[in-house]
Motif scaffolding. Structure first.
Motif, PDB file in Angstrom:
ATOM      1  N   GLU A  42     -99.000  -7.378  -9.456  1.00 35.06           N
ATOM      2  CA  GLU A  42     -98.593  -6.768  -8.190  1.00 35.06           C
ATOM      3  C   GLU A  42     -97.701  -5.554  -8.382  1.00 35.06           C
ATOM      4  O   GLU A  42     -96.515  -5.704  -8.683  1.00 35.06           O
ATOM      5  CB  GLU A  42     -97.832  -7.773  -7.314  1.00 35.06           C
ATOM      6  CG  GLU A  42     -97.670  -7.270  -5.883  1.00 35.06           C
ATOM      7  CD  GLU A  42     -96.244  -7.316  -5.338  1.00 35.06           C
ATOM      8  OE1 GLU A  42     -95.309  -7.659  -6.076  1.00 35.06           O
ATOM      9  OE2 GLU A  42     -96.089  -6.964  -4.167  1.00 35.06           O
ATOM     10  N   ASP A  44     -95.700  -2.630  -6.477  1.00 31.83           N
ATOM     11  CA  ASP A  44     -95.273  -1.960  -5.249  1.00 31.83           C
ATOM     12  C   ASP A  44     -95.377  -0.463  -5.527  1.00 31.83           C
ATOM     13  O   ASP A  44     -94.983  -0.003  -6.609  1.00 31.83           O
ATOM     14  CB  ASP A  44     -93.820  -2.310  -4.919  1.00 31.83           C
ATOM     15  CG  ASP A  44     -93.632  -3.783  -4.606  1.00 31.83           C
ATOM     16  OD1 ASP A  44     -94.533  -4.382  -4.012  1.00 31.83           O
ATOM     17  OD2 ASP A  44     -92.562  -4.323  -4.959  1.00 31.83           O
ATOM     18  N   GLU A 151     -99.116  -2.748  -3.225  1.00 33.44           N
ATOM     19  CA  GLU A 151     -98.483  -2.695  -1.903  1.00 33.44           C
ATOM     20  C   GLU A 151     -98.063  -1.270  -1.589  1.00 33.44           C
ATOM     21  O   GLU A 151     -97.388  -0.618  -2.402  1.00 33.44           O
ATOM     22  CB  GLU A 151     -97.246  -3.603  -1.850  1.00 33.44           C
ATOM     23  CG  GLU A 151     -96.564  -3.521  -0.475  1.00 33.44           C
ATOM     24  CD  GLU A 151     -95.247  -4.281  -0.368  1.00 33.44           C
ATOM     25  OE1 GLU A 151     -94.932  -5.093  -1.269  1.00 33.44           O
ATOM     26  OE2 GLU A 151     -94.548  -4.046   0.626  1.00 33.44           O
ATOM     27  N   LYS A 153     -95.531   0.968  -0.019  1.00 32.70           N
ATOM     28  CA  LYS A 153     -94.143   0.861   0.431  1.00 32.70           C
ATOM     29  C   LYS A 153     -93.801   2.048   1.341  1.00 32.70           C
ATOM     30  O   LYS A 153     -94.109   3.199   1.016  1.00 32.70           O
ATOM     31  CB  LYS A 153     -93.205   0.859  -0.783  1.00 32.70           C
ATOM     32  CG  LYS A 153     -93.156  -0.470  -1.528  1.00 32.70           C
ATOM     33  CD  LYS A 153     -92.502  -1.569  -0.696  1.00 32.70           C
ATOM     34  CE  LYS A 153     -92.332  -2.861  -1.467  1.00 32.70           C
ATOM     35  NZ  LYS A 153     -91.977  -3.999  -0.584  1.00 32.70           N
ATOM     36  N   GLN A 183    -101.942  -4.464   0.189  1.00 33.83           N
ATOM     37  CA  GLN A 183    -101.001  -5.081   1.121  1.00 33.83           C
ATOM     38  C   GLN A 183    -100.056  -4.052   1.751  1.00 33.83           C
ATOM     39  O   GLN A 183     -99.735  -3.029   1.136  1.00 33.83           O
ATOM     40  CB  GLN A 183    -100.179  -6.162   0.416  1.00 33.83           C
ATOM     41  CG  GLN A 183     -99.750  -5.762  -0.967  1.00 33.83           C
ATOM     42  CD  GLN A 183     -98.720  -6.655  -1.632  1.00 33.83           C
ATOM     43  OE1 GLN A 183     -98.053  -7.458  -0.986  1.00 33.83           O
ATOM     44  NE2 GLN A 183     -98.556  -6.477  -2.922  1.00 33.83           N
TER      45      GLN A 183
HETATM   46 CA    CA Z   1     -94.425  -6.429  -2.960  1.00 35.11          CA
END
Ligand code: CA
Ligand code: G3P
Length: 325
Positions: A42, A44, A151, A153, A183
């Motif tokens: 994962e 970010d 993700e 941000k 995400q």
């Molecule tokens: Ca995250």
């Protein structure tokens, strides 16, 4: 044991890599996570002045890099308002990728993970492309497909300063034959992405507050409103999963002990949504009061609810429990 949505065992998402063992968001952290058995890594994502996606949890990078020790960047220290919060420091959108590459990563929580400070000053800040290349390389060498779970941000903020994340993200992800989930804590950028890609999307949902794009748009809805049956049905129109604060699945009492599970996993599955939850960590500081010293039990309890995936800082612990199910 309740079934997962996919009837497959839950996926293990290495949260910022194996961030319990290495400074987060470094290639070393991601590589170790893969070696420890994570299904997905994962990152970010934030962006540089010259439009390169890099892995950091915040665009203000003084907490997780050594930029404060670089006098050549002293003039870039500034104060900004990011998603209604005042932040002072150095911001990725003010540095080029060449400048970012002169920095090294630092452990975010040295008070809880002092062993990781031995790696301070060793690893550089990875680009998203480098993370993709690592996942491809490791997939080939170990013979299993490593997923990537990026993700976006602060998507509205980056859009507002002329550095939108989404187009570059999709460009980076073109023609990658690996499992992907994208995400976001915001809603509008996921809805836009759903028009541009078939990659599965994950609506992140916190246990307090509201998506920042709802703040900008004066939309009165909160994260709690997204979790009603109507809210879940609306999410299912543009996303394939929700990524929720784990307290939304099993709340805690005022002492930090686990209460009874909510119906959220059942409700989300009924709305055709997978459920992934964050963040699972070994340290007692983060564990429920009744599970101190026993992070394995926390996974067991959440797996028994039919959860489809867990974000973990210690993917090997998650895997051990999963294999014993
Ligand atoms: Ca995250
Ligand atoms: O992305 C979901 C999970 O990582 C929790 O959010 O704050 O750690 O990026 P955060």
């Amino acid at each position: 044991m309740t079934q997962t949505f996919t009837y497959q065992p839950p996926i293990i998402i290495a949260h910022r890599g194996a961030s319990g063992y290495r400074p987060e968001h470094t290639l070393a952290s991601y590589e170790l996570a893969i070696d420890l058995g994570a299904d997905y890594i994962e990152p970010d994502l934030v962006i540089t002045k010259d439009g390169i996606l890099i892995a950091r949890h915040e665009n203000e990078i003084s907490e997780t890099t050594d930029i404060a020790n670089h006098p050549e960047f002293a003039h870039l220290k500034t104060t900004k308002i990011i998603d209604d919060e005042i932040k002072t420091g150095w911001f990725t959108e003010d540095l080029t990728i060449a400048e970012i590459k002169t920095l090294t990563a630092q452990e975010r929580i040295p008070q809880l993970r002092p062993q990781n400070t031995a790696y301070n000053g060793i690893f550089t800040i990875p680009t998203f492309q480098e993370i993709i290349d690592l996942a491809k390389h490791k997939s080939q060498t170990i013979g299993r497909h490593i997923g990537i779970y990026p993700e976006t941000k602060h998507p509205s903020y980056f859009q507002s300063v002329g550095l939108p994340l989404e187009a570059t993200l999709l460009l980076n992800l073109q023609e990658i034959n690996l499992p992907i989930f994208i995400q976001s804590f915001e809603v509008s950028n996921l809805k836009e992405l759903s028009q541009k890609t078939d990659l599965p999307l994950v609506q992140l949902i916190n246990n307090i507050g509201k998506p920042y794009d709802f703040v900008i748009e004066n939309d009165p809805r909160t994260y709690a409103d997204l979790l009603t049956q109507k809210g879940l049905r609306e999410i299912a129109e543009y996303a394939q999963a929700i990524g929720v604060h784990k307290n939304l699945l099993i709340p805690r009492d005022n002492y930090g002990k686990l209460l009874s599970p909510t119906s959220l996993i059942i409700d989300a599955h009924a709305a055709n949504l997978q459920v992934h939850a964050w963040t699972f960590r070994n340290e007692d500081f983060f564990l429920p009061l009744d599970l101190q010293g026993n992070p394995q039990k926390e996974y067991e309890i959440f797996f028994s609810l039919g959860i489809d995936g867990v974000f973990s800082d210690y993917p090997n612990i998650a895997l051990t429990v999963k294999l014993n199910e």
